[in-house]
Design an enzyme around this catalytic site. Structure first.
Site, PDB file in Angstrom:
ATOM      1  N   ARG A   1       0.788  -1.247  -0.004  1.00  0.00           N
ATOM      2  CA  ARG A   1      -0.176   0.167  -0.079  1.00  0.00           C
ATOM      3  C   ARG A   1       0.811   1.279  -0.059  1.00  0.00           C
ATOM      4  NH1 ARG A   1      -2.510   1.179   5.963  1.00  0.00           N
ATOM      5  NH2 ARG A   1      -0.574   0.420   7.305  1.00  0.00           N
TER       6      ARG A   1
ATOM      7  N   ASP B   1      11.471  -6.465   7.824  1.00  0.00           N
ATOM      8  CA  ASP B   1      11.041  -5.532   6.556  1.00  0.00           C
ATOM      9  C   ASP B   1      10.911  -4.141   7.293  1.00  0.00           C
ATOM     10  OD1 ASP B   1       8.959  -7.274   7.789  1.00  0.00           O
ATOM     11  OD2 ASP B   1       7.623  -5.986   6.853  1.00  0.00           O
TER      12      ASP B   1
HETATM   13  P1  AMP Z   1       3.602  -3.213   7.814  1.00  0.00           P
HETATM   14  O1  AMP Z   1       3.060  -3.751   9.158  1.00  0.00           O
HETATM   15  O2  AMP Z   1       2.909  -1.983   7.678  1.00  0.00           O
HETATM   16  O3  AMP Z   1       5.052  -3.042   8.017  1.00  0.00           O
HETATM   17  O4  AMP Z   1       3.027  -3.797   6.666  1.00  0.00           O
HETATM   18  C1  AMP Z   1       3.544  -5.224   6.475  1.00  0.00           C
HETATM   19  C2  AMP Z   1       3.084  -5.588   5.140  1.00  0.00           C
HETATM   20  O5  AMP Z   1       1.645  -5.757   5.037  1.00  0.00           O
HETATM   21  C3  AMP Z   1       3.647  -4.829   4.179  1.00  0.00           C
HETATM   22  O6  AMP Z   1       4.257  -5.457   2.769  1.00  0.00           O
HETATM   23  C4  AMP Z   1       2.642  -3.803   3.655  1.00  0.00           C
HETATM   24  O7  AMP Z   1       2.688  -3.124   2.588  1.00  0.00           O
HETATM   25  C5  AMP Z   1       1.471  -4.759   3.730  1.00  0.00           C
HETATM   26  N1  AMP Z   1       0.014  -4.245   4.015  1.00  0.00           N
HETATM   27  C6  AMP Z   1      -0.378  -3.429   5.079  1.00  0.00           C
HETATM   28  N2  AMP Z   1      -1.654  -2.888   4.927  1.00  0.00           N
HETATM   29  C7  AMP Z   1      -1.857  -3.135   3.859  1.00  0.00           C
HETATM   30  C8  AMP Z   1      -3.223  -2.695   2.973  1.00  0.00           C
HETATM   31  N3  AMP Z   1      -4.263  -2.207   3.501  1.00  0.00           N
HETATM   32  N4  AMP Z   1      -3.429  -3.451   1.632  1.00  0.00           N
HETATM   33  C9  AMP Z   1      -2.184  -3.992   1.071  1.00  0.00           C
HETATM   34  N5  AMP Z   1      -1.017  -4.298   1.746  1.00  0.00           N
HETATM   35  C10 AMP Z   1      -0.790  -3.822   3.073  1.00  0.00           C
HETATM   36 MG    MG Z   2       6.496  -2.443   6.899  1.00  0.00          MG
END
Ligand code: AMP
Ligand code: MG
Length: 476
Positions: free
Chosen positions: A83, A242
């Protein structure tokens, strides 16, 4: 408005996917950051153009989502920007390069089952905390603006949609290297290593073993970062590989929070059931994450696997000593002592033990100790604490002067942090159309080391039972 370059696209195609952001026709500027506009040499008087510039598809012939993998809560997964879309790398007049990213900018090939969107409230949370971190003198992603999309976002409830315009030195993370190691060829890994060193650490490119020095550089940067988190009472909450940047910047402010009462086991994240990312465990997790980074670099550290492992292990084995020096050096400054001799370490540990026993607020304890340094108005009548206090005063006199001590304490102990309850209140009201508390919170947290009149309400911790019930959430 921006002065864009796209150096990341020089990497092999498996590192990114060209992606245009979604069009949000009815969007409005919700909040924007004048100070950051200036720092990036962007014209403040043309702020309104930002909306058009970031959300108009025709402007983004080369925007891209990055591919990466990551160990999430210890388990390896293929990920990528699901996203987030980088619309370009902005180059400032003094030749600094920053990724300009739209978080909540729409679906990408890495979105899996997600909608590619973000709620206005979660982006506002990231805005408040990233800017507070910046003014706490901690390397961090920055927040240039939030766009309100006037779209409905479906989560457990219906929310307002938001897009954060995020600014980051680089979004290359440990997971980018893991992706190259697990899914790429040796040439892919070599290309990524070369690109990363040229862009982020050009000073090591002619060294004898640049990939090994990359590991050492990242280790030092990340230790500095997490030591800084410990300084201000910050829990990242989702220290997956990540979310571990190579430059040592904090980013991805999902379930993060600041501690109130000192407790090394403190977590707030609703999904961190085993306290993996607890305040006091951040050191161990960092070492674990750096070991994953070392693994992914093995083929470029040495072509002979055994030799590569030996070299990488030798670096990782230095972690504990480096951590100890930096951590205790920082904690001693918090109590006004500029010397970090080993014999002084117990003074720090004893204070923290007393704080646990007495349920003391982390931030305010150091503020009160700073007031205490000249007066003898102790913050507690507890006998153990009184003994500690005597010892502390003796050491201040031995290793610094009262003035030097006060100065160190002032520089290292924030008076204002974005306390969880205040952040929630500011967000709730702002999303409802009233930005008063938000603006006040941004004001106090933009000058966190200085006492500000009439702002005592922002120093107050929440009631203990309120803090105990507080929970944060990922990916909203
Ligand atoms: P984060 O916990 O924000 O680091 O996200 C972990 C993974 O989930 C990353 O690859 C984000 O891009 C993906 N992600 C989180 N929220 C969404 C969403 N609403 N749509 C698509 N991918 C998401
Ligand atoms: Mg992230």
């Amino acid at each position: 408005m921006f002065n864009f370059d796209y150096s990341f696209l020089s990497l092999p195609k498996k590192f990114y996917s060209l992606t245009k952001p979604s069009l949000y026709k009815n969007s409005d500027m919700f909040i924007s950051n004048d100070a950051l506009f200036n720092e990036l040499n962007l014209p403040i008087n043309r702020k309104d153009e930002l909306l058009n510039e970031v959300l108009s598809k025709k402007n983004h012939k080369q925007s891209y989502a990055q591919a990466y993998s990551g160990h999430q809560f210890g388990y390896f997964t293929k990920l990528g920007d699901g996203r987030a879309i980088i619309i370009g790398e902005h180059i400032t007049s003094n030749k600094q390069r920053f990724d300009i990213q739209l978080k909540g900018g729409g679906r990408t090939i890495y979105s899996r089952n997600g909608d590619g969107k973000a709620t206005l409230s979660s982006m506002l949370r990231e805005y408040i905390i990233s800017e507070a971190m910046h003014y706490l003198n901690i390397p961090t992603s920055r927040s240039l603006a939030i766009i309100k999309t006037n779209e409905q976002i479906f989560r457990e409830n219906i929310h307002e949609g938001g897009v954060l315009v995020r600014v980051m030195k680089s979004h290359i993370r440990v997971g980018t290297f893991e992706n190259a190691y697990y899914y790429g060829s040796i040439n892919d890994l070599k290309a990524l290593t070369k690109y990363t060193i040229n862009r982020l650490f050009p000073e090591i490119k002619n060294n004898e073993n640049p990939p090994l020095d990359l590991l050492n550089k990242v280790m030092n940067k990340q230790i500095d970062l997490v030591v800084n988190w410990m300084r201000v009472g910050f829990i990242h909450g989702v220290m997956n590989t990540d979310n571990t940047s190579l430059t040592g910047h904090s980013f991805d402010y999902g379930p993060c929070a600041f501690i109130n009462i000192y407790n090394p086991y403190q977590t707030y994240s609703s999904i961190d059931h085993n306290n993996r990312y607890a305040f006091g465990n951040q050191k161990n997790i960092l070492k674990w994450n750096l070991s994953r980074f070392a693994e992914s670099l093995l083929p470029v550290i040495h072509e002979n696997k055994e030799k590569a492992i030996k070299l990488a292990q030798n670096s990782i084995d230095k972690f504990s000593n480096i951590w100890e020096k930096k951590y205790y050096g920082m904690m001693l400054k918090k109590i006004g002592i500029g010397n970090n001799h080993k014999a002084l370490f117990p003074l720090v540990d004893e204070l923290l033990e007393n704080m646990i026993k007495m349920n003391l607020d982390y931030t305010n304890t150091f503020t009160e100790l700073n007031n205490d340094i000249t007066k003898d108005k102790k913050i507690t009548n507890n006998l153990d604490f009184i003994q500690w206090h005597k010892k502390w005063k003796k050491n201040i006199n031995k290793f610094s002067s009262i003035n030097e001590g006060k100065n160190l304490m002032r520089k290292n102990n924030p008076i204002f942090i974005p306390r969880n309850n205040l952040v929630e209140e500011a967000i709730e009201k702002a999303v409802d159309g009233n930005q008063n508390i938000l603006q006040k919170l941004l004001q106090v947290t933009s000058n966190p080391y200085k006492y500000q009149n009439d702002m005592d309400e922002f120093m107050k911790p929440p009631e203990k039972h309120v803090d105990e019930c507080y929970q944060t959430y990922c990916g909203t």
